[in-house]
Design an enzyme around this catalytic site. Structure first.
Site, PDB file in Angstrom:
ATOM      1  N   ASN A   1      -7.660  -1.145  30.069  1.00  0.00           N
ATOM      2  CA  ASN A   1      -6.894   0.059  30.424  1.00  0.00           C
ATOM      3  C   ASN A   1      -7.797   1.279  30.298  1.00  0.00           C
ATOM      4  O   ASN A   1      -8.864   1.207  29.686  1.00  0.00           O
ATOM      5  CB  ASN A   1      -5.642   0.192  29.548  1.00  0.00           C
ATOM      6  CG  ASN A   1      -5.971   0.092  28.076  1.00  0.00           C
ATOM      7  OD1 ASN A   1      -6.679   0.934  27.518  1.00  0.00           O
ATOM      8  ND2 ASN A   1      -5.509  -0.981  27.441  1.00  0.00           N
TER       9      ASN A   1
ATOM     10  N   GLY B   1      -2.321  -9.525  27.561  1.00  0.00           N
ATOM     11  CA  GLY B   1      -2.917 -10.251  28.683  1.00  0.00           C
ATOM     12  C   GLY B   1      -4.335 -10.707  28.406  1.00  0.00           C
ATOM     13  O   GLY B   1      -4.683 -11.088  27.280  1.00  0.00           O
ATOM     14  N   VAL B   2      -5.147 -10.652  29.431  1.00  0.00           N
ATOM     15  CA  VAL B   2      -6.525 -11.140  29.305  1.00  0.00           C
ATOM     16  C   VAL B   2      -7.339 -10.235  28.368  1.00  0.00           C
ATOM     17  O   VAL B   2      -8.235 -10.702  27.664  1.00  0.00           O
ATOM     18  CB  VAL B   2      -7.169 -11.310  30.710  1.00  0.00           C
ATOM     19  CG1 VAL B   2      -7.427  -9.991  31.388  1.00  0.00           C
ATOM     20  CG2 VAL B   2      -8.439 -12.142  30.619  1.00  0.00           C
ATOM     21  N   ASP B   3      -7.010  -8.963  28.330  1.00  0.00           N
ATOM     22  CA  ASP B   3      -7.669  -8.008  27.421  1.00  0.00           C
ATOM     23  C   ASP B   3      -7.475  -8.467  25.970  1.00  0.00           C
ATOM     24  O   ASP B   3      -8.439  -8.545  25.185  1.00  0.00           O
ATOM     25  CB  ASP B   3      -7.041  -6.625  27.651  1.00  0.00           C
ATOM     26  CG  ASP B   3      -7.875  -5.475  27.110  1.00  0.00           C
ATOM     27  OD1 ASP B   3      -9.011  -5.708  26.663  1.00  0.00           O
ATOM     28  OD2 ASP B   3      -7.376  -4.332  27.136  1.00  0.00           O
TER      29      ASP B   3
ATOM     30  N   ASP C   1      -8.769 -20.546  31.055  1.00  0.00           N
ATOM     31  CA  ASP C   1      -8.852 -19.396  30.145  1.00  0.00           C
ATOM     32  C   ASP C   1     -10.262 -18.825  30.241  1.00  0.00           C
ATOM     33  O   ASP C   1     -11.241 -19.524  29.942  1.00  0.00           O
ATOM     34  CB  ASP C   1      -8.547 -19.910  28.727  1.00  0.00           C
ATOM     35  CG  ASP C   1      -8.688 -18.830  27.667  1.00  0.00           C
ATOM     36  OD1 ASP C   1      -9.173 -17.724  27.961  1.00  0.00           O
ATOM     37  OD2 ASP C   1      -8.316 -19.124  26.511  1.00  0.00           O
ATOM     38  N   ILE C   2     -10.367 -17.575  30.631  1.00  0.00           N
ATOM     39  CA  ILE C   2     -11.683 -16.969  30.897  1.00  0.00           C
ATOM     40  C   ILE C   2     -12.550 -16.890  29.638  1.00  0.00           C
ATOM     41  O   ILE C   2     -13.773 -16.851  29.740  1.00  0.00           O
ATOM     42  CB  ILE C   2     -11.501 -15.580  31.553  1.00  0.00           C
ATOM     43  CG1 ILE C   2     -12.775 -15.164  32.307  1.00  0.00           C
ATOM     44  CG2 ILE C   2     -11.102 -14.520  30.535  1.00  0.00           C
ATOM     45  CD1 ILE C   2     -12.577 -13.993  33.254  1.00  0.00           C
TER      46      ILE C   2
ATOM     47  N   SER D   1      -5.322  -6.647  37.461  1.00  0.00           N
ATOM     48  CA  SER D   1      -4.100  -5.894  37.840  1.00  0.00           C
ATOM     49  C   SER D   1      -2.879  -6.733  38.169  1.00  0.00           C
ATOM     50  O   SER D   1      -1.817  -6.172  38.428  1.00  0.00           O
ATOM     51  CB  SER D   1      -4.354  -4.934  39.030  1.00  0.00           C
ATOM     52  OG  SER D   1      -5.040  -3.785  38.614  1.00  0.00           O
ATOM     53  N   THR D   2      -2.997  -8.058  38.196  1.00  0.00           N
ATOM     54  CA  THR D   2      -1.865  -8.862  38.679  1.00  0.00           C
ATOM     55  C   THR D   2      -0.935  -9.342  37.563  1.00  0.00           C
ATOM     56  O   THR D   2      -0.022 -10.122  37.815  1.00  0.00           O
ATOM     57  CB  THR D   2      -2.348 -10.088  39.477  1.00  0.00           C
ATOM     58  OG1 THR D   2      -3.134 -10.924  38.628  1.00  0.00           O
ATOM     59  CG2 THR D   2      -3.171  -9.664  40.669  1.00  0.00           C
ATOM     60  N   GLY D   3      -1.165  -8.858  36.333  1.00  0.00           N
ATOM     61  CA  GLY D   3      -0.263  -9.197  35.230  1.00  0.00           C
ATOM     62  C   GLY D   3       0.590  -7.988  34.905  1.00  0.00           C
ATOM     63  O   GLY D   3       1.478  -7.605  35.682  1.00  0.00           O
TER      64      GLY D   3
END
Ligand code: AR6
Length: 186
Positions: A33, A41-43, A19-20, A130-132
């Site tokens: 975005n 997501g990560v955001d 987890d970042i 971008s991969t989620g």
């Protein structure tokens, strides 16, 4: 899982499954975005862990910078996160590859790494942008990310000594590990 690549000049790229929001670094990159309004997501994870100070800062700059084009990034402070800055990068939405997605994705990594360098930071962590939700195929995205990071560490980095690619889940980690293996076998 964790894999470390040491470059000839002593710089390090570390792939970490995790987890970042929990990895202490100088700057954390976010997959944001173009409206800079937060999301899933990560955001979502970054804003939850960082607290409201980050969004308050984005609120103040939004009129001047949004909509931010894919491939660009803006910096805020990091609230309660174990970092000094968050770099909010806007990844491309995958439309099949014919709309400049690869160039925009490469730009996300370059811009974040350049921001770290401009601020004289030592370490930065990045998610798999971008991969989620934006659906970029992960193998292709991993190749781009690893390529940009290795180029950067090889040629330009002065202050940045450590780049952490923090991957959420074993399959993302495996994709990046394969891309690193290919890139460093040359
Ligand atoms: N730590 C590290 N990586 C994570 C974490 C985490 N805590 N959580 C998710 N990931 P996504 P995108 C991974 O969807 O595709 C948001 O709503 C995730 O598994 O977060 O660029 C924004 O506001 C995936 O591999 O970002 C935008 O609207 C990677 O992070 C949109 O999503 C990116 O997935 C951006 O979509």
């Amino acid at each position: 899982m964790r894999r470390e690549h040491l470059l000839a000049n002593g710089k390090r790229l570390i792939l970490l499954e995790g987890d970042i929001t929990r990895v202490p670094v100088d700057a954390i990159a976010n997959a944001a975005n173009s409206a800079l309004v937060g999301g899933g997501g990560v955001d979502g994870a970054i804003h939850r862990a960082g607290g409201p100070a980050i969004m308050a800062e984005l609120d103040r700059m939004r009129a001047a910078v949004a909509p931010l084009a894919a491939g660009q990034a803006v910096a805020t402070s990091a609230g309660n996160l174990p970092a000094r800055f968050v770099f909010h990068a806007v990844g491309p939405i995958w439309h099949g590859g014919g709309r400049g997605e690869a160039e925009a994705l490469a730009s996300c990594y370059r811009v974040c790494l350049d921001l770290a360098e401009q601020k004289g930071l030592r370490s930065i962590s990045l998610p798999s942008i971008s991969t989620g939700i934006y659906a970029y195929p992960i193998d292709a995205a991993a190749q781009i990310a690893i390529g940009q990071i290795l180029d950067f560490l090889d040629r330009r980095a002065i202050s940045v000594a450590e780049v952490w690619m923090v991957l959420f889940g074993a399959s993302a980690f495996t994709a990046y590990e394969a891309a690193l293996k290919t890139a460093t076998a040359r």
